[in-house]
Enzyme design. Structure first.
Site, short mmCIF file in Angstrom:
data_model
loop_
_atom_site.label_atom_id
_atom_site.label_comp_id
_atom_site.label_asym_id
_atom_site.label_seq_id
_atom_site.Cartn_x
_atom_site.Cartn_y
_atom_site.Cartn_z
N LYS A 18 0.81 -1.16 -0.07
CA LYS A 18 0.04 -0.03 0.22
C LYS A 18 0.82 1.20 0.00
O LYS A 18 0.67 2.21 -0.98
CB LYS A 18 -0.79 -0.08 1.24
N THR A 39 4.03 1.55 -1.11
CA THR A 39 4.54 1.45 -2.39
C THR A 39 3.69 2.11 -3.51
O THR A 39 4.19 2.98 -4.24
CB THR A 39 5.31 0.05 -2.97
N ARG A 79 2.83 8.33 6.84
CA ARG A 79 3.05 8.36 8.18
C ARG A 79 4.62 8.01 8.47
O ARG A 79 5.34 7.77 7.59
CB ARG A 79 2.58 7.16 8.72
N LYS A 106 7.03 -6.53 10.29
CA LYS A 106 6.10 -5.77 9.47
C LYS A 106 6.99 -5.03 8.34
O LYS A 106 6.66 -4.82 7.23
CB LYS A 106 5.41 -4.90 9.96
N ALA A 113 -2.83 1.39 12.85
CA ALA A 113 -4.24 1.54 12.58
C ALA A 113 -4.98 0.31 13.36
O ALA A 113 -6.17 0.50 13.70
CB ALA A 113 -4.48 1.20 11.09
N PHE A 165 -3.34 -0.59 7.14
CA PHE A 165 -3.85 -1.71 7.00
C PHE A 165 -5.14 -1.50 6.04
O PHE A 165 -5.26 -0.77 5.10
CB PHE A 165 -4.35 -2.27 8.27
N PHE A 215 2.91 -8.16 -8.99
CA PHE A 215 4.02 -9.10 -8.56
C PHE A 215 4.36 -9.99 -9.67
O PHE A 215 3.76 -10.06 -10.49
CB PHE A 215 3.81 -9.97 -7.46
N TRP A 233 6.65 -0.91 -8.08
CA TRP A 233 7.64 -1.23 -7.37
C TRP A 233 8.74 -1.19 -8.49
O TRP A 233 9.93 -0.79 -8.25
CB TRP A 233 7.58 -2.49 -6.72
#
Length: 556
Positions: free
Chosen positions: A71, A73, A94, A105, A273, A301, A381, A409
């Site tokens: 998210k 990215t 953030r 994470k 979150a 999230f 991906f 990405w």
């Protein structure tokens, strides 16, 4: 394939004064923190008050899985792509916490060719904001224990102190502790505990304050505990709000950096979150909206957590208007929601993908309930097959949902141009009919039931006996008109992390509440959610190192 840090270390960054100049900032509008970072003035937002606001784009996602959604990215890549199609864009994100950086994470600086830089600084100490929040929090904790030790003029009941110490690290051993042992000179013995810094009410306050005075007022309203007569005791009763604000005078200033493609990014504040409200600061988002035609920001999230809190808590506190939402999904994560284990995600499985689409559908329905236009971003991906990608696109088109394949990405902004164009088109062509999930006038239990049924898809809510007593007490104190911040697992729409996809027939259990009166909301704790996480069996920190010449390795 290069790692994120290898890509980052090969990037050419502009001096931060060049980024500031591109935003038409004068020398007094920012303070350089080295060559590539700066603090924006806390007076900048007031200076820009008469400028029109740019369009605010909120990036959210399906329920996260260990397969990853990317998210952050996509947020960075979309901001870069908007700039590529001629839209002056500022990204608002953030700040990462050291806990997940050193744990499992990861950071929050994006990835590949869609990163905010310098990623090593951002993911580690950055400009010291989280340390300042930790210091302010623990200064208040020290003042509480000192007040009791020095005679307890306020008649605070040591058994009912709500305010905990914090540290910016996952440390399960500190969840529940005893302080004050060692005799009369060491303080008054009592049970205490630690939260992670990002779960601190002071973090929430910093992120929901509109200016320095608002920050001080909110700090003064922190409920630190209760008297023996069960009356609330506030930080202002200890007369410490001035000192705590002093510790945060620089932390309240947003941080200016840039992406790998030199797109401006404002990074500020970092509440989780799942245990807090999950959004960067109001000041950062509003400043970005004054400096750009478009703002791309994210909420933590899935839409059940970050987006709901962004729209029900943050937009209320900051009077922020959201223009569109991007919902990020991946083939990998959707297959996991469809029942595929992580080690089998590279195998094509259309049946599992079809089953996992139910999770995406529920998050779409949540954004539709809020009345906001949206675009689905398929974050691609290398292991995704053509059939799987085409299935998602066909599913979206059949439902008349706007969808765009993104590969930010690997390709940076270029890989997000389709998404950028569809987001702009959506904003320009579709009307908003925004509404909140609940009204502030609703009773606290009504607000929670509305969130559980509307956003999670629950049949109802069960309140523990402790929670019921707290509800009655909070309403009596006049706190019933505050928003609710749900502390819930991020992995499931329910409060059971094992229930993936779109579970049905479940009940949300509220075990207790915590008043965050300074922040301006009531925290409702569900299930087994912890406000101090633990480290995994093999923390990410085990792969990190620094060479003799100071080069960081192993950081993603």
């Amino acid at each position: 394939m290069k790692s994120d840090i290898e890509i980052a270390q090969e990037a050419t960054l502009k001096p931060i004064h060049k980024i500031a100049e591109e935003l038409n900032l004068s020398d007094e509008d920012y303070e350089p923190y080295g060559h590539t970072k700066a603090k924006l003035s806390d007076r900048l937002l007031a200076k820009l008050a008469d400028k029109p606001n740019g369009k605010v784009i909120l990036v959210t996602a399906i329920s996260p899985t260990p397969a990853g959604e990317g998210k952050s990215t996509v947020t960075v890549g979309l901001g870069q792509a908007l700039n590529k199609i001629g839209k002056k864009t500022v990204i608002a994100l953030r700040e990462p916490s050291l806990g997940p950086v050193m744990g499992i994470k990861g950071g929050a600086a994006g990835g590949g060719y869609s990163q905010v830089l310098p990623m090593e600084d951002i993911n580690l100490h950055f400009t010291g904001d989280l340390h300042a929040i930790t210091s302010a929090n623990n200064a208040l904790a020290a003042m509480i224990d000192n007040h009791i030790h020095q005679g307890n003029e306020l008649n605070i009941d040591p058994r009912r102190i709500e305010f905990k110490r914090v540290m910016d690290m996952n440390d399960r051993a500190l969840r529940q502790i005893v302080v004050g042992l060692g005799g009369p000179l060491r303080g008054v013995p009592r049970e205490d505990g630690f939260n992670i810094t990002v779960a601190s009410e002071i973090m929430a306050i910093l992120c929901l304050s509109n200016d320095l005075q608002d920050l001080k007022n909110r700090i003064s309203n922190i409920v630190i505990g209760y008297t023996y007569e069960e009356e609330p005791v506030y930080a202002r009763d200890l007369k410490v709000e001035g000192a705590l604000t002093l510790l945060l005078k620089d932390a309240i200033k947003p941080n200016l950096v840039q992406t790998i493609e030199n797109t401006p990014a404002i990074i500020h504040g970092g509440p989780f979150a799942n245990i807090a409200h999950g959004c960067n600061s109001i000041i950062a988002t509003k400043t970005a909206a004054k400096l750009g035609e478009y703002v791309v920001t994210e909420a933590g999230f899935g839409a059940d957590l970050g987006a709901e809190k962004f729209l029900d808590i943050k937009t209320r506190a900051g009077n922020i208007e959201t223009d569109a939402v991007v919902i990020v999904a991946t083939v990998r994560a959707l297959k996991m929601h469809g029942g595929v284990p992580k080690d089998e995600l590279t195998v094509e499985n259309i049946d599992a993908l079809k089953a996992g689409m139910e999770n995406l559908q529920k998050h779409i329905e949540t954004i539709q309930y809020f009345g906001l236009p949206f675009v689905i971003a398929i974050n691609q991906f290398p292991t995704d097959t053509t059939n799987e990608v085409e299935y998602i696109k066909a599913w979206c088109e059949e439902s008349n949902y706007e969808v765009a394949l993104t590969n930010v990405w690997a390709q940076g902004g270029e890989g997000g141009i389709e998404l950028a164009e569809k987001v702009v088109q959506t904003i320009e062509s579709k009307e908003k009919q925004f509404k909140h999930v609940y009204e502030l006038e609703d009773a606290l239990d009504t607000k929670i039931i509305k969130i559980a049924k509307t956003v999670y898809g629950a049949d109802g809510v069960e309140f523990s006996s402790k929670a019921k007593k707290q509800l009655a007490f909070f309403e009596k104190q006049g706190w019933g008109n505050l928003p609710v911040c749900m502390a819930k697992t991020q992995y499931s729409l329910s409060d059971n992390p094992a229930l993936l996809g779109r579970p049905t027939g479940f009940t949300i259990t509220i075990r207790e509440f915590r008043p965050s009166i300074g922040a301006g909301f009531i925290v409702a704790l569900t299930g087994d959610i912890m406000t101090m996480p633990g480290l995994p069996k093999k923390p990410a920190a085990l792969k990190m190192d620094v060479t003799e010449d100071g080069k960081i390795v192993g950081l993603f």
